[in-house]
Design a protein around this motif. Structure first.
Motif, PDB file in Angstrom:
ATOM      1  N   ILE A  45       8.163   7.511   1.296  1.00 50.71           N
ATOM      2  CA  ILE A  45       7.328   8.635   0.890  1.00 50.71           C
ATOM      3  C   ILE A  45       8.162   9.671   0.149  1.00 50.71           C
ATOM      4  N   MET A  84       9.641   1.953  -1.192  1.00 51.22           N
ATOM      5  CA  MET A  84       8.391   2.459  -0.651  1.00 51.22           C
ATOM      6  C   MET A  84       8.611   3.577   0.372  1.00 51.22           C
ATOM      7  N   CYS A 109       0.266   5.044  -6.836  1.00 49.97           N
ATOM      8  CA  CYS A 109      -0.868   5.124  -5.924  1.00 49.97           C
ATOM      9  C   CYS A 109      -2.136   5.420  -6.715  1.00 49.97           C
ATOM     10  N   ARG A 169       0.848  -1.188   0.000  1.00 51.56           N
ATOM     11  CA  ARG A 169       0.000   0.000   0.000  1.00 51.56           C
ATOM     12  C   ARG A 169       0.886   1.240   0.000  1.00 51.56           C
ATOM     13  N   CYS A 170       0.341   2.333  -0.495  1.00 45.06           N
ATOM     14  CA  CYS A 170       1.072   3.601  -0.470  1.00 45.06           C
ATOM     15  C   CYS A 170       1.291   3.995   0.987  1.00 45.06           C
ATOM     16  N   PRO A 171       2.541   4.190   1.404  1.00 42.28           N
ATOM     17  CA  PRO A 171       2.807   4.514   2.805  1.00 42.28           C
ATOM     18  C   PRO A 171       2.250   5.879   3.209  1.00 42.28           C
ATOM     19  N   ASN A 172       2.019   6.755   2.237  1.00 40.21           N
ATOM     20  CA  ASN A 172       1.453   8.064   2.538  1.00 40.21           C
ATOM     21  C   ASN A 172      -0.049   7.978   2.811  1.00 40.21           C
ATOM     22  N   TYR A 222       6.274   5.066  -6.937  1.00 40.80           N
ATOM     23  CA  TYR A 222       7.412   4.439  -6.261  1.00 40.80           C
ATOM     24  C   TYR A 222       8.160   3.535  -7.239  1.00 40.80           C
ATOM     25  N   GLN A 279      -2.800   5.151   6.114  1.00 39.43           N
ATOM     26  CA  GLN A 279      -3.358   5.467   7.428  1.00 39.43           C
ATOM     27  C   GLN A 279      -4.811   5.940   7.346  1.00 39.43           C
TER      28      GLN A 279
END
Length: 76
Positions: free
Chosen positions: A55, A53, A33, A11-14, A44, A17
């Protein structure tokens, strides 16, 4: 090459959440993303079959269109 199983997990770390942060494989060397560009748009690189990965790395490519992403990605 990235396995399909890994693609399903990453998953996109940005975004992860607060949103899904789903990624798609582009040109076999980029993970992009899938959140709307006004929300994310990070891309990425995959270097030596390892997704980078971070940001900060994804930030470098926000303004580059998918069709213009270099293959292979440059080493940072």
């Amino acid at each position: 090459m990235i396995s399909q199983d890994l693609l399903e997990i990453l998953r996109c770390p940005n975004c992860v959440q607060e949103r899904e942060g789903l990624l798609k494989l582009v040109k076999d060397t980029w993970l992009v993303c899938q959140e709307p560009k006004d929300v994310c748009g990070r891309k990425y690189p995959i270097l030596d079959d390892i997704p980078v990965m971070l940001i900060e790395e994804g930030d470098k490519w926000i303004s580059v269109a998918e069709k213009d992403l270099p293959v292979p990605p440059p080493e940072s």
